[in-house]
Enzyme design. Structure first.
Site, short mmCIF file in Angstrom:
data_model
loop_
_atom_site.label_atom_id
_atom_site.label_comp_id
_atom_site.label_asym_id
_atom_site.label_seq_id
_atom_site.Cartn_x
_atom_site.Cartn_y
_atom_site.Cartn_z
CG ASP A 112 -1.88 1.21 1.18
OD1 ASP A 112 -2.92 1.10 0.52
OD2 ASP A 112 -1.58 2.24 1.81
CG HIS B 82 -6.70 6.87 4.37
ND1 HIS B 82 -6.86 6.25 3.15
CD2 HIS B 82 -7.93 7.35 4.71
CE1 HIS B 82 -8.11 6.36 2.77
NE2 HIS B 82 -8.78 7.02 3.70
#
Length: 593
Positions: free
Chosen positions: A30, A171
């Protein structure tokens, strides 16, 4: 003497047909970035987890100094600030280390095209050869394996909650990668139950085609190989599903093959008894007919556009001390309207954004100009001028109303700048949750104001006729009246298009003027018409009315901020598809050919 026995035949096991998934080493990655474009933005954090056979083999995590300021908008999303990355390594150090960590593995990411594109672009910048990893996209797998009854969408946060991931995505790169690992394992478990056990099968996985689906292939017989709309119907001729295609016959045939992956479509095909084709002259006509049919019949197997009547508007009321209100309809009452919104919740968010920086009253009572009421808490904290008590005159309050009106219908820069400054201050104080709420309100406001500023001039125009040259040399012509598609035609190659255009105008649907600023069509239809009119190569043939848009309207803010949200997978709702409005003067009539 050599043996006369034939070699023993051994039947290959299922695992011999490919690489068993239990033996595959996955690197789940990610990235956090400064924006949505891999060519114009930089990586700020890399997180990755290496797994095989359900076991974690290692982790990789580092912040990355992007070499440029991180937008406050992104800091709100990720919690990563310029101060945090100031001493972090640059990407020319991080990427080689990551590629070594991921050597000879299969890359996995949620919404993989985003992450992989950033990695490839940076590898090319640094002159590093891209290893050509196989890639698994958990978002793509989830779309095939997770129903909407289980999760409202395919965002990582929703899937992590559904599968009970040990890490909550927030996030931050490593946290999101860990959550994606749990989602990956859950999805692999589901495909395993469907008979998918190898990497090769995973790469080509589609839903299985039932015998019931195959038996219905005859429904495609006799359908035209032409663009248009198709309607699946049950034994009582009730519409089950409405779709569009450039080739109706080929598209309908796909519902009986492995290319159709949606579970609900297999169920729909089992019920369907007939397919009705509606051939359309142009792709735009097909899209509009699809919308209208779905809105009229509300087929149970269509997921979108079924309830256009749920759209609402924000109204600035007409009274001595106006206030903002959510209403279902636009009326001819002289009020200022913004919208439409896909839901009351979106409208409420936009109102909250304006209230953040414009001290409009929030009480619902009709106030007297004499001011005989009692001040509320908002007046005490300076969020309202207290017209209810007489402390604020009608004239003074009118200045406040003018600011709100300007933001909704004209120059939105002052309000947007004030909201962004407040969001930045919250981010600087690391109040990211509060800044995130403000960000959502800001986006609801600019989307709605931009939409209103785009739709209103088209809705007010009695007629717009436009043309776009086709690949075969003819012209695709549309006639739009008050934002509603009134007619469309195709002119032959080499022929003078004007007779066909005049015939189209003469035979187009008569559309009565709507109550401004609402269009005379479903908002989604007007959005589709606008996107066609704004597309490259479209020429305005005839314009009855004025087609203008504020130079500093909300569209500029939306176009600047929307890509940042899209980079994180925050997809806009109905009618919120980003697009630039470009004012066009009436162009020359297209020539023959």
């Amino acid at each position: 003497m050599p043996s006369s026995k034939a070699p023993l035949a051994i039947q290959a096991t299922f695992d011999d047909l490919g690489t068993p998934l239990r033996d595959v080493t996955f690197v789940v990655v990610d990235l956090e970035t400064t924006g949505g474009s891999a060519t114009a933005s930089e990586i700020t954090e890399v997180g990755a987890v290496k797994v095989r056979g359900g076991e974690v083999l290692g982790e990789f995590q580092t912040l990355v100094n992007p070499g440029l300021p991180i937008p406050a908008f992104i800091s709100v999303l990720t919690g990563i600030t310029d101060r945090m990355v100031a001493s972090a390594p640059r990407i020319d150090t991080v990427l080689p280390a990551f590629l070594e960590f991921a050597h000879d593995t299969v890359l996995v990411a949620h919404n993989a095209p985003f992450d992989v594109t950033f990695l490839k672009v940076n590898a090319e910048r640094l002159g590093l050869p891209w290893p050509g990893h196989r890639v698994v996209d958990t978002a793509h797998l989830a779309r095939q394996l997770v129903t909407r009854d289980e999760a409202p969408n395919r965002k990582l946060s929703s899937l992590a909650q559904l599968f009970g991931a040990a890490t909550t995505p927030d996030h931050r790169a490593l946290h999101d990668a860990r959550a994606t690992v749990d989602v990956l394992h859950a999805l692999l478990g589901r495909v395993g139950n469907l008979g998918v056990h190898t990497l090769e099968e995973l790469g080509s996985f589609t839903s299985r085609v039932s015998p019931q689906q195959r038996r219905k292939r005859f429904l495609a017989d006799g359908l035209p190989s032409a663009p248009g709309v198709y309607v699946f119907k049950d034994s009582q001729q009730r519409p089950l599903y409405v779709g569009t295609s450039v080739d109706i016959r080929r598209r309908v045939r796909s519902y009986f093959t492995a290319s159709e992956q949606r579970t609900r479509m297999a169920e729909m095909v089992g019920i369907a008894e007939t397919v009705t084709p509606i051939v359309c002259a142009t792709p735009l006509e097909a899209e509009v007919r699809e919308l209208r049919l779905i809105a009229e019949h509300k087929p149970r197997y269509n997921r979108r556009s079924r309830f256009p009547e749920k759209s609402v508007w924000v109204k600035l009321t007409v009274e001595a001390f106006p206030r903002l209100s959510v209403v279902k309809d636009v009326r001819d009452d002289g009020a200022q309207y913004a919208g439409p919104f896909g839901s009351r919740a979106q409208a409420t968010e936009a109102i909250a954004a304006l209230h953040e920086v414009v001290p409009l009253r929030q009480c619902t009572a009709r106030l007297s100009t004499r001011g005989q009421g009692k001040a509320c808490a908002l007046a005490d904290i300076g969020r309202c001028g207290a017209p209810c008590t007489g402390e604020q005159s009608v004239e003074s309050y009118g200045d406040v109303v003018a600011r709100a009106t300007e933001a909704l219908a004209g120059d939105a820069r002052a309000v947007v700048e004030a909201l962004e400054q407040r969001m930045s201050r919250l981010a600087d104080k690391e109040r990211f949750e509060d800044a995130g709420h403000l960000r959502d309100r800001l986006m609801a406001l600019v989307r709605a104001a931009a939409r209103a500023q785009r739709i209103a001039p088209l809705a007010a125009s009695p007629e717009v006729v436009a043309a776009r040259r086709r690949d075969d040399g003819g012209w695709e012509v549309v006639c739009v009246r008050h934002g509603r598609l009134a007619g469309t035609t195709i002119t032959p190659r080499g022929a003078d298009p004007m007779p066909a255009i005049e015939a189209l105008r003469a035979g187009a649907e008569i559309v009565p003027p709507p109550v401004a600023p609402a269009p005379a069509a479903l908002p989604e239809e007007t959005e589709k018409v606008l996107r066609w009119l704004e597309a490259p190569g479209v020429r305005i043939v005839h314009l009855d009315g004025e087609w203008t848009c504020p130079m500093h309207g909300a569209g500029a803010a939306r176009d600047r901020l929307e890509p940042l949200l899209r980079s994180r997978g925050e997809v806009a709702g109905f009618g919120e598809v980003p697009g630039r409005f470009e004012t066009r003067p009436a162009a020359a009539v297209p020539s023959a050919g």
